[in-house]
Design an enzyme around this catalytic site. Sequence first.
Site, PDB file in Angstrom:
ATOM      1  N   GLY A 260       0.347  -5.412   0.587  1.00 16.70           N
ATOM      2  CA  GLY A 260      -0.516  -5.482  -0.741  1.00 16.70           C
ATOM      3  C   GLY A 260      -0.024  -6.306  -1.819  1.00 16.70           C
TER       4      GLY A 260
ATOM      5  CB  ALA B 275      -0.864   0.113   1.374  1.00 23.43           C
TER       6      ALA B 275
ATOM      7  CD  GLU C 146       0.619  -6.393   5.705  1.00 24.31           C
ATOM      8  OE1 GLU C 146       0.093  -6.230   4.676  1.00 24.31           O
ATOM      9  OE2 GLU C 146       1.226  -7.200   6.247  1.00 24.31           O
TER      10      GLU C 146
ATOM     11  CD  GLU D  25      -2.739  -8.069   2.180  1.00 25.42           C
ATOM     12  OE1 GLU D  25      -3.558  -8.148   3.237  1.00 25.42           O
ATOM     13  OE2 GLU D  25      -2.511  -6.869   1.804  1.00 25.42           O
TER      14      GLU D  25
END
Length: 257
Positions: free
Chosen positions: A114, A65, A137, A117
């Site tokens: 991300g 992100a 994270e 992910e």
Amino acid sequence: MSDAVLLDIKDGIALVTLNRPEKLNALNYELIDRLMARMDMIEVASEVRAVILTGAGDRAFSAGADISEFSASLRRGTNTAIRDFVRRGQAMTARLEAFRKPVIAAVNGIAFGGGCEITEAVHLAIASDKAQFAKPEINLGMPPTFGGTQRLPRLAGRKRALELLLTGDPFPPARALEIGLVNSVVPHDDLLLAARELADRIIRHSPLAVGSILTAVTRGLNMGIAEGLLVESEQFAAMVPTRDLAEGLETWAARSR
């Protein structure tokens, strides 16, 4: 102004490229929205049979992100951060996971947060031997928010996933292969060729059959076995009246004579 997500269609395969190389292809809101729009277009493009998703440049698939943008949303409060950041990211990974055409990640470098992910969500993944993965994270004092707490344990198993989620330590492509995050690891210069070869092995088959398998597997993973078998039966029933199944049976019969 450059396009945040590039698209090139050739021989039935859509090459989709996350295009913020100067930011290690970080997932800002513009890029996520553009990726969703690209997938909407690809979904209805009959000439596209498979998707390869990669990152621009040689350093990153996606570093995760865009923290500056996320931080700005966070300063506006919990509801704003959930609306703008969490729901947007979860919608992106859910869209990739449920897509009716095969999506293959060609992980060409860093796949953190991300980016990891996305790799978890897509149907198949091939990693460059220069790729690197991480679930960082926890270093920010938060859990993953684009599905990482749910998909990684389903892929890797609870204990192996928790080790990665709770330490935030980076791990190499060999480890990603071992835990089932990627299907194979190839030399960096062969990455897109390997992804195309995998796509070609899939698109030689009926696109309706491919879509039915993707749907049955994706939906069934989140169900008990009994419910999953019902989904499998539904997908088969949808294929029965199609020409694809009739032609497949005819071809098989001809080979068996």
